[in-house]
Write a protein that holds these residues in place. Structure first.
Motif, short mmCIF file in Angstrom:
data_model
loop_
_atom_site.label_atom_id
_atom_site.label_comp_id
_atom_site.label_asym_id
_atom_site.label_seq_id
_atom_site.Cartn_x
_atom_site.Cartn_y
_atom_site.Cartn_z
N ARG A 52 0.77 -1.20 -0.04
CA ARG A 52 0.05 -0.10 -0.17
C ARG A 52 0.86 1.38 0.04
O ARG A 52 0.44 2.04 -0.64
N ASP A 146 -8.09 7.11 -1.34
CA ASP A 146 -7.45 5.90 -1.44
C ASP A 146 -5.85 5.99 -1.07
O ASP A 146 -5.20 4.71 -1.01
N THR A 179 -18.69 6.12 3.57
CA THR A 179 -17.37 5.95 3.24
C THR A 179 -16.42 5.17 4.24
O THR A 179 -16.28 3.92 4.11
N GLU A 180 -16.21 5.84 5.35
CA GLU A 180 -15.09 5.25 6.24
C GLU A 180 -15.26 6.25 7.69
O GLU A 180 -16.09 7.11 7.76
N SER A 185 -11.83 1.85 9.19
CA SER A 185 -13.06 1.63 8.16
C SER A 185 -14.18 1.26 9.05
O SER A 185 -13.94 0.72 10.17
N LYS A 199 -14.16 -0.68 -2.12
CA LYS A 199 -12.81 0.09 -1.98
C LYS A 199 -12.81 0.96 -3.38
O LYS A 199 -13.01 0.34 -4.36
N ASN A 200 -12.71 2.38 -3.18
CA ASN A 200 -12.54 3.08 -4.33
C ASN A 200 -11.90 4.22 -3.78
O ASN A 200 -11.27 4.25 -2.88
N HIS A 201 -11.93 5.12 -4.63
CA HIS A 201 -10.96 6.27 -4.40
C HIS A 201 -11.52 7.24 -3.25
O HIS A 201 -11.14 8.09 -2.89
N MET A 203 -12.20 6.14 -0.28
CA MET A 203 -11.86 5.40 1.12
C MET A 203 -10.60 4.73 1.01
O MET A 203 -9.96 4.13 -0.12
N PRO A 205 -7.86 1.85 1.30
CA PRO A 205 -7.91 0.32 1.15
C PRO A 205 -7.49 -0.14 2.42
O PRO A 205 -6.16 -0.42 2.61
N TYR A 209 -9.32 -4.02 7.24
CA TYR A 209 -10.81 -4.24 6.63
C TYR A 209 -10.56 -5.71 5.79
O TYR A 209 -11.52 -6.36 5.63
N ASP A 210 -9.44 -5.65 5.01
CA ASP A 210 -9.16 -6.78 4.22
C ASP A 210 -9.10 -8.40 5.36
O ASP A 210 -9.68 -9.02 5.03
#
Ligand code: PDD
Length: 288
Positions: A52, A146, A179-180, A185, A199-201, A203, A205, A209-210
């Motif tokens: 990341r 992001d 969003t978050e 998250s 997940k997009n621009h 918030m 990633p 969360y994963d």
């Protein structure tokens, strides 16, 4: 004894580490960062945090000053030498100093690289057992959430808004959708299904969360990744926040209104908390 930090290739006592006032990180917030949790001196999800970091650097067009294995060696060394068993390691790369103040990038960039360790402050047992409270706020941040950049003023204002209201976190909505959090998250549980925003621009990633979604899949907890409306968030049976330093925490009140039926952490949270601790323990036991 002053803790040691890594600054631009040198290990220094924190009190001796100096950065130029012309550093673009200081003047423009022109930099990126990571916060990597360390348990029993082992960095958790290191590979993912460093991947990341690379994405954030790419996103701001800043060349990575180190290879991934070099980063891993620095983080591992700090985790081994810092005074605490459980730590949170902060990594920051800025676009470095400039000769004159100018928004455009300097022709020659010498990035400023900082690594430091802090003791990990995990949530208190009462936060886990009784849950935390949150307020909602409009997501006033830019459109590249992001990227994990050090330009965090909006996040700071939003977190302070929560703290001033006696709450732990601000839950953010943009155009009617979740969003978050200001630094976390957010997940919703409704009718036994764990819901996560896409997940997009808009918030970050999240690495946690994963992990949460992986654990849900592994343990057969139904889950969906999709847009979540503000109304759905307010009607949640359970609301969670998660991050590398907070792990997973239940939100039991949003804007003063009780979340779900009882205003206490729900059953899905209790499962996820146990799964998370079990997973951490397994990772920490694995051979290096
Ligand atoms: N923040 N969203 C935002 C805006 C965050 O700042 C964070 C974490 C997260 C959770 O990401 P992760 O699970 O990878 O920690 C989501 C860190 C902890 C911080 O800024 O201190």
């Amino acid at each position: 004894m002053s803790a040691r930090v890594f600054l631009n290739g040198q290990w220094l006592a924190a009190g001796d580490a100096r950065v130029s006032v012309m550093d673009r990180g200081f003047l423009f917030g022109d930099g990126v960062y990571e916060v990597i949790p360390v348990y029993s001196r082992r960095a958790f999800r290191l590979e993912q945090h460093l991947a990341r970091l690379q994405k954030s650097l790419d996103g701001i067009q800043l060349a990575n000053p180190y290879r991934i294995d070099e980063w891993a060696a620095l983080v591992t060394q700090l985790a081994r030498e810092a005074e605490w068993e459980d730590q949170s390691i902060y990594v920051q790369v800025t676009r470095g100093p400039m000769a004159v103040r100018n928004h455009a990038f300097p022709a020659e960039v010498t990035p400023t690289v900082l690594l430091l360790a802090e003791p990990m402050s995990v949530p208190s047992p009462s936060q886990r057992e009784q849950g935390i409270t949150a307020v909602s706020a409009a997501d006033i941040r830019w459109l590249r959430c992001d990227l994990k950049t050090t330009s965090l003023l909006a996040n700071c204002l939003l977190r302070q808004f929560a703290v001033s209201a006696g709450c732990a976190e601000a839950v953010l909505f943009r155009d009617g959708f979740l969003t978050e959090g200001s630094a976390s998250s957010i997940f919703v549980v409704k009718d036994g299904v764990l819901l996560a925003p896409i997940k997009n621009h808009l918030m970050l990633p999240g690495i946690t969360y994963d992990v949460v979604l992986e654990l849900a899949a592994q343990h057969g907890l139904a889950h969906e990744v999709r847009d979540i409306t503000e109304a759905e968030t307010r009607a949640a049976d359970e609301l969670w926040m998660c991050s590398s330093t907070k792990e997973v925490l239940p939100i039991v009140r949003l804007d003063g209104a009780i979340v779900g039926a009882g205003g206490t952490p729900g059953p899905a949270f209790a499962w996820m908390y146990d799964w998370y601790q079990e997973f951490k323990a397994t990772v920490m036991r694995a051979p290096t």
